[in-house]
Design a protein around this motif. Sequence first.
Motif, PDB file in Angstrom:
ATOM      1  N   CYS A 225       5.542   4.337   4.002  1.00  0.00           N
ATOM      2  CA  CYS A 225       4.502   4.802   3.079  1.00  0.00           C
ATOM      3  C   CYS A 225       5.086   5.885   2.177  1.00  0.00           C
ATOM      4  O   CYS A 225       5.632   6.872   2.673  1.00  0.00           O
TER       5      CYS A 225
ATOM      6  N   ARG B 165       3.511   7.985   0.453  1.00  0.00           N
ATOM      7  CA  ARG B 165       2.705   9.207   0.481  1.00  0.00           C
ATOM      8  C   ARG B 165       3.068  10.102   1.667  1.00  0.00           C
ATOM      9  O   ARG B 165       3.149  11.323   1.529  1.00  0.00           O
ATOM     10  N   CYS B 166       3.288   9.497   2.849  1.00  0.00           N
ATOM     11  CA  CYS B 166       3.464  10.334   4.038  1.00  0.00           C
ATOM     12  C   CYS B 166       4.710  10.015   4.856  1.00  0.00           C
ATOM     13  O   CYS B 166       5.046  10.755   5.778  1.00  0.00           O
TER      14      CYS B 166
ATOM     15  N   HIS C 157       5.138   7.467   6.822  1.00  0.00           N
ATOM     16  CA  HIS C 157       4.864   6.683   8.020  1.00  0.00           C
ATOM     17  C   HIS C 157       5.537   5.316   7.899  1.00  0.00           C
ATOM     18  O   HIS C 157       5.521   4.701   6.836  1.00  0.00           O
TER      19      HIS C 157
ATOM     20  N   GLY D 201       0.557   3.034   3.449  1.00  0.00           N
ATOM     21  CA  GLY D 201       0.193   2.621   4.800  1.00  0.00           C
ATOM     22  C   GLY D 201      -1.146   1.915   4.843  1.00  0.00           C
ATOM     23  O   GLY D 201      -2.111   2.337   4.208  1.00  0.00           O
TER      24      GLY D 201
ATOM     25  N   CYS E 192      -0.890   4.459   8.687  1.00  0.00           N
ATOM     26  CA  CYS E 192      -1.387   5.811   8.403  1.00  0.00           C
ATOM     27  C   CYS E 192      -2.684   5.815   7.595  1.00  0.00           C
ATOM     28  O   CYS E 192      -3.339   6.852   7.484  1.00  0.00           O
TER      29      CYS E 192
ATOM     30  N   CYS F 106      -3.035   5.484   4.293  1.00  0.00           N
ATOM     31  CA  CYS F 106      -2.944   6.099   2.953  1.00  0.00           C
ATOM     32  C   CYS F 106      -3.455   5.176   1.842  1.00  0.00           C
ATOM     33  O   CYS F 106      -3.933   5.655   0.810  1.00  0.00           O
TER      34      CYS F 106
HETATM   35 ZN   LIG Z   1       0.846   7.213   4.574  1.00  0.00          ZN
END
Ligand SMILES: [Zn+2]
Length: 134
Positions: free
Chosen positions: A29, A31-32, A34, A60, A65, A67
């Motif tokens: 992901c 963004r994070c 994951h 995700g 996750c 997201c």
């Molecule tokens: Zn994420």
Amino acid sequence: MIGPKIRKLTAAQEREAYKLVTERDNGTCVRCGHRGPTERDHRQNRDPFNTVPSNLQLLGGPFGCGCHKWKTENPAAAVLEGFSVPSWARPELWPAWRHDVGWVLYFDTPDSDGAWWKQISQATADLLMNGGTA
Ligand SMILES: [Zn+2]
């Protein structure tokens, strides 16, 4: 979209773009960070022309996750945080956020060093999102 008219992408071109972006984002992901399960997301809502690497990212999914769901439920924040592109903007000119790099501008084809993005500063990202040019 402003600019020369381009041809509608073929299914094979779209499949290739999805494959390239899955590799570019290393199955994680953006963004994070994951690692899976992820979904291929269009930064700007999908149209017949914009399934290209600069407009795609991995986020995700519901069994990861989450997201992607966050982006869908928070459209204004998603633009400001670099996960969505406004309908009037060009994806390759709209800053994107990567958890591992920070702000970037994505390319549709890798540059001569094999890079898929150019890292930009917070100030440049702010400028571009406020109508300026880098
Ligand atoms: Zn994420």
